[in-house]
Scaffold this motif. Structure first.
Motif, PDB file in Angstrom:
ATOM      1  N   LEU A  17      35.884  -2.521  32.945  1.00 28.73           N
ATOM      2  CA  LEU A  17      37.270  -2.452  34.402  1.00 28.73           C
ATOM      3  C   LEU A  17      37.068  -2.745  35.190  1.00 28.73           C
ATOM      4  N   ASP A  18      36.356  -1.785  36.118  1.00 31.20           N
ATOM      5  CA  ASP A  18      36.607  -1.604  37.468  1.00 31.20           C
ATOM      6  C   ASP A  18      35.258  -1.875  38.176  1.00 31.20           C
ATOM      7  N   MET A  19      34.548  -1.994  38.079  1.00 37.69           N
ATOM      8  CA  MET A  19      33.335  -2.819  38.614  1.00 37.69           C
ATOM      9  C   MET A  19      33.977  -3.805  39.638  1.00 37.69           C
ATOM     10  N   TYR A  20      34.844  -4.893  38.854  1.00 38.71           N
ATOM     11  CA  TYR A  20      34.901  -6.046  39.487  1.00 38.71           C
ATOM     12  C   TYR A  20      36.303  -5.670  40.034  1.00 38.71           C
ATOM     13  N   LEU A  21      36.972  -5.395  40.247  1.00 40.65           N
ATOM     14  CA  LEU A  21      38.374  -5.128  40.350  1.00 40.65           C
ATOM     15  C   LEU A  21      38.145  -5.365  42.239  1.00 40.65           C
ATOM     16  N   PRO A  22      37.118  -5.205  43.302  1.00 37.81           N
ATOM     17  CA  PRO A  22      37.587  -5.658  44.473  1.00 37.81           C
ATOM     18  C   PRO A  22      37.299  -6.866  44.318  1.00 37.81           C
ATOM     19  N   PHE A 238      41.751   0.627  49.721  1.00 35.79           N
ATOM     20  CA  PHE A 238      42.474   0.614  48.548  1.00 35.79           C
ATOM     21  C   PHE A 238      41.107   0.841  47.792  1.00 35.79           C
ATOM     22  N   SER A 239      39.849   1.333  47.868  1.00 34.23           N
ATOM     23  CA  SER A 239      39.143   1.614  46.873  1.00 34.23           C
ATOM     24  C   SER A 239      38.357   3.165  47.175  1.00 34.23           C
ATOM     25  N   LEU A 240      39.511   3.808  48.596  1.00 30.76           N
ATOM     26  CA  LEU A 240      39.095   4.874  47.983  1.00 30.76           C
ATOM     27  C   LEU A 240      40.041   5.261  48.008  1.00 30.76           C
ATOM     28  N   ALA A 241      41.587   5.168  47.724  1.00 27.96           N
ATOM     29  CA  ALA A 241      42.238   5.654  47.004  1.00 27.96           C
ATOM     30  C   ALA A 241      42.118   5.439  45.822  1.00 27.96           C
ATOM     31  N   TYR A 242      41.759   4.787  44.829  1.00 28.74           N
ATOM     32  CA  TYR A 242      41.761   4.130  43.813  1.00 28.74           C
ATOM     33  C   TYR A 242      40.506   5.341  43.663  1.00 28.74           C
ATOM     34  N   ALA A 243      39.215   5.914  43.999  1.00 30.55           N
ATOM     35  CA  ALA A 243      38.209   6.644  43.856  1.00 30.55           C
ATOM     36  C   ALA A 243      39.393   8.400  43.534  1.00 30.55           C
ATOM     37  N   LEU A 244      39.707   8.106  44.339  1.00 32.26           N
ATOM     38  CA  LEU A 244      40.372   9.553  44.697  1.00 32.26           C
ATOM     39  C   LEU A 244      41.336  10.109  43.471  1.00 32.26           C
ATOM     40  N   ASN A 245      42.011   8.858  43.393  1.00 32.71           N
ATOM     41  CA  ASN A 245      42.378   9.363  42.230  1.00 32.71           C
ATOM     42  C   ASN A 245      41.778   8.880  39.796  1.00 32.71           C
ATOM     43  N   ALA A 246      40.168   8.377  40.428  1.00 36.73           N
ATOM     44  CA  ALA A 246      39.245   8.690  39.607  1.00 36.73           C
ATOM     45  C   ALA A 246      38.536  10.358  39.177  1.00 36.73           C
ATOM     46  N   LEU A 247      38.635  10.660  41.109  1.00 36.81           N
ATOM     47  CA  LEU A 247      38.631  11.405  40.345  1.00 36.81           C
ATOM     48  C   LEU A 247      38.899  13.013  40.205  1.00 36.81           C
TER      49      LEU A 247
END
Length: 394
Positions: A17-22, A238-247
């Motif tokens: 799901l997430d790997m191809y979002l960018p 965006f990738s950083l924000a997405y990663a922080l939420n997942a963290l």
């Protein structure tokens, strides 16, 4: 070793799901597809997962855990390779459906294996750990996708997914035993499914799990448009924000694995859903009043996504705890509900995503509220079958 491999099997959904979002924008440009067309690749994957989980669950009850798992993972590898060479958006959507249909076997049969080998709070602990591994995957996936998209393009991203499926196949081949005894295979499948559908307690927790996942999918589907287009975040930000939420999801899931020995999973489930509802409601109010900014949106999304660390593992453990003698079918039914809800909300959450975060916030809030109500199905449910723990549920 077994939990490590089960964790590897559970990472397929976030990576798929997430790997191809960018790569959403490059996919649309190269295949001459609209934003809605690209979003259909999410819907195709989720519909495949919805159908595949129920089928894999039933097959694992009939033929055991190991053989259906290996066959499905081999087919998933082939579907991933087709995604990488898709010439049109239609072919990509179809290949994603097959990828979801077969790749979902890993997570559904993995859940059944946990239920075969653990009960009660120990099962909740393991599910919490698997959610932690899933959180790590959710952190890594968009970051890896962003790097790969820049280096090898979106087709390279799907090639990497095909290689991940191959790795899952090899790991399962080496380390996954068959935990379903011969004498429990293939008997009364229709009766088992009917019993699950009539067990209001099972349905209550299964619906809570599916609705919470729907809230997560609303965020996943809308955030690639809301955060860059509405808030002006760059691809890197965006990738950083997405990663922080997942963290945040990872941290709370890991904490939940400890908390289940102090508080009941049912109480932790309700707490997480209440936090999710409040955060989503605040997002909706700020969107309606025009006060949604980067400074207000990102912290609220962090709270909302992190709260699911108290929800998903506990809801799954509580639902499967109602049917220890039919773990495969129960896991498949949970997965079908889960991804059916995800497929329904993903396109709706993206409506007006470049102009408003309101659809995303409303869907997340509605899912949280309905998930809070769903365990009320416990009232009047059939008497607990052997293997259930009322303390575990209360």
């Amino acid at each position: 070793m077994l939990i490590t491999v089960l964790g590897l099997l559970s990472v397929f959904p976030p990576f798929a799901l997430d790997m191809y979002l960018p790569a959403f924008l490059p996919i649309g440009r190269d295949l001459r597809a609209s934003a809605t067309g690209v979003q259909l690749t999410i819907t195709g994957l989720l519909l495949g997962m919805a159908a595949g989980q129920f089928a894999a669950g039933l097959l694992s009850e009939r033929f055991g855990r190991r053989t259906p798992l290996l066959v499905c993972l081999a087919l998933c590898t082939a579907a991933g390779a087709l995604c990488a060479i898709a010439p049109t958006i239609g072919v990509l959507v179809a290949a994603r459906f097959v990828q979801g249909l077969t790749g979902s076997a890993g997570i559904v049969i993995g859940r059944a294996i946990v239920s075969d080998t653990a009960r009660g709070r120990e099962a909740a602990r393991i599910f919490g750990l698997l959610m932690g591994i899933l959180g790590v995957a959710t952190v890594v996936a968009p970051l890896a996708g962003g790097v790969l998209t820049g280096l090898v393009g979106w087709r390279g991203v799907f090639t990497a997914l095909a290689l991940l499926s191959l790795l899952m196949f090899l790991a399962a081949l080496v380390a996954i035993p068959d935990t379903l005894p011969e004498h429990r295979r293939g008997a009364g499948t229709a009766r088992v499914v009917r019993g699950l559908l009539l067990d209001r307690g099972f349905l209550g927790y299964a619906l809570a799990f599916a609705l919470a996942f729907g809230a997560l999918m609303a965020y996943v589907a809308a955030s690639p448009f809301v955060l860059p287009n509405l808030l002006g975040l760059s691809t890197a930000t965006f990738s950083l924000a997405y990663a922080l939420n997942a963290l945040g999801l990872l941290i709370v899931s890991t904490l939940n694995a400890r908390l289940v020995y102090r508080f009941s999973p049912h109480r932790l489930l309700r707490t997480g859903l209440a936090i999710l509802f409040v955060a989503a409601a605040a997002l909706a109010v700020l969107s309606l009043t025009g006060r949604l900014t980067e400074a207000t949106c990102l912290p609220l999304l962090l709270v909302a996504v992190s709260s699911l660390g108290l929800v998903l593992g506990n809801a799954c453990a509580l639902a499967l705890g109602r049917a220890p003698e039919a773990a495969g079918a129960a896991s498949g039914l949970i997965g079908t509900l889960q991804y059916a809800f995800g497929a329904l909300v993903a396109p709706a959450a993206g409506v007006r995503g470049d102009r408003s975060a309101l659809p995303m916030a409303l869907i997340m809030g509605a899912c949280a509220l309905l998930a809070l109500v769903a365990p009320a199905f416990m009232k009047g449910s059939p008497a607990a079958r052997p293997g259930r723990s009322r303390v575990f549920e209360d």
